[in-house]
Design a protein around this motif. Structure first.
Motif, PDB file in Angstrom:
ATOM      1  N   SER A  64       8.970 -26.308  36.414  1.00 30.10           N
ATOM      2  CA  SER A  64       9.950 -25.298  36.041  1.00 30.10           C
ATOM      3  C   SER A  64      10.716 -24.802  37.259  1.00 30.10           C
ATOM      4  CB  SER A  64       9.223 -24.131  35.359  1.00 30.10           C
ATOM      5  OG  SER A  64      10.126 -23.180  34.902  1.00 30.10           O
ATOM      6  N   ASN A  69      12.828 -24.941  32.154  1.00 29.68           N
ATOM      7  CA  ASN A  69      11.925 -26.080  32.270  1.00 29.68           C
ATOM      8  C   ASN A  69      12.742 -27.305  32.644  1.00 29.68           C
ATOM      9  OD1 ASN A  69       9.852 -24.408  31.488  1.00 29.68           O
ATOM     10  ND2 ASN A  69      10.032 -24.948  29.333  1.00 29.68           N
ATOM     11  N   ALA A  70      12.256 -28.069  33.614  1.00 20.98           N
ATOM     12  CA  ALA A  70      13.042 -29.170  34.143  1.00 20.98           C
ATOM     13  C   ALA A  70      12.444 -30.547  33.871  1.00 20.98           C
ATOM     14  CB  ALA A  70      13.238 -28.985  35.648  1.00 20.98           C
ATOM     15  N   ILE A 151      15.555 -31.987  41.916  1.00 25.28           N
ATOM     16  CA  ILE A 151      15.522 -31.443  40.554  1.00 25.28           C
ATOM     17  C   ILE A 151      16.385 -30.178  40.517  1.00 25.28           C
ATOM     18  CG2 ILE A 151      14.067 -30.385  38.776  1.00 25.28           C
ATOM     19  CD1 ILE A 151      13.660 -33.414  38.941  1.00 25.28           C
ATOM     20  N   GLU A 152      16.213 -29.307  41.511  1.00 22.45           N
ATOM     21  CA  GLU A 152      16.958 -28.039  41.565  1.00 22.45           C
ATOM     22  C   GLU A 152      18.466 -28.243  41.618  1.00 22.45           C
ATOM     23  OE1 GLU A 152      14.713 -24.368  43.709  1.00 22.45           O
ATOM     24  OE2 GLU A 152      15.106 -26.097  44.975  1.00 22.45           O
TER      25      GLU A 152
END
Length: 170
Positions: A64, A69-70, A151-152
């Protein structure tokens, strides 16, 4: 001993505790250390959420970022054939609107784009096999698709989509 990421990736395929262990051993001995090397604070249960409830079941880890949520990660014990678990992971991910999902037995890591079109089996875009790939290449791909930073900033999803589109053209 403070192992580098590449040293750990090289050690895992020969780790007898991992190879003979149950699912929890895979989580603790491979998945969490890899996530740690990728910048995830697996001790923060708001960032690496264990046993995340989805529908009628649970996903092993939900990564997350902030309030979103990723990534979903489903873990099986080392040596498990992953094919039997793809559909469930993708259904959970699709139903929860997760763009990136991973299925792993600690040594083999399959990466998916659950929200992409096509049959669920066509949504796998990449795999890392620590028994086959050299640690330098495996580390590069882990960073590319699963590092917290990528991801961010959305680069992991962009990289994944570009790779999948390239494969579809060929």
């Amino acid at each position: 001993m403070n192992e580098t990421f590449q040293q750990m990736l090289q050690r895992l395929p020969n780790d007898q505790n991992l190879l003979q262990g149950i699912e929890e051993v895979t989580k603790q001995g491979a998945v969490l250390p890899i996530l740690g090397h990728l910048g995830w604070n697996y001790q923060n249960i708001s960032e690496v959420i264990p046993e995340y409830p989805v529908g009628d079941g649970r996903i092993d880890y939900c990564l997350s970022i902030g309030v979103g949520n990723a990534v979903f990660i489903e873990v099986k014990r080392c040596g498990t054939d992953l094919e039997a678990h793809e559909k469930q992971l993708l259904e959970y991910s699709f139903n929860d609107g997760i763009s990136l999902a991973v299925l792993t037995n600690g040594l083999v890591w399959w990466f998916y784009l659950p929200l992409e079109g096509g049959h669920w089996q066509e949504r796998k875009f990449f795999s890392i096999d620590l028994q086959q790939q050299v640690p330098e290449i495996a580390e590069k791909h882990f960073q590319e698709f699963l590092s917290k930073q990528n991801i961010e900033n959305g680069l992991a999803l962009s990289n994944a989509q570009s790779l999948k589109k390239g494969k579809e053209k060929t």
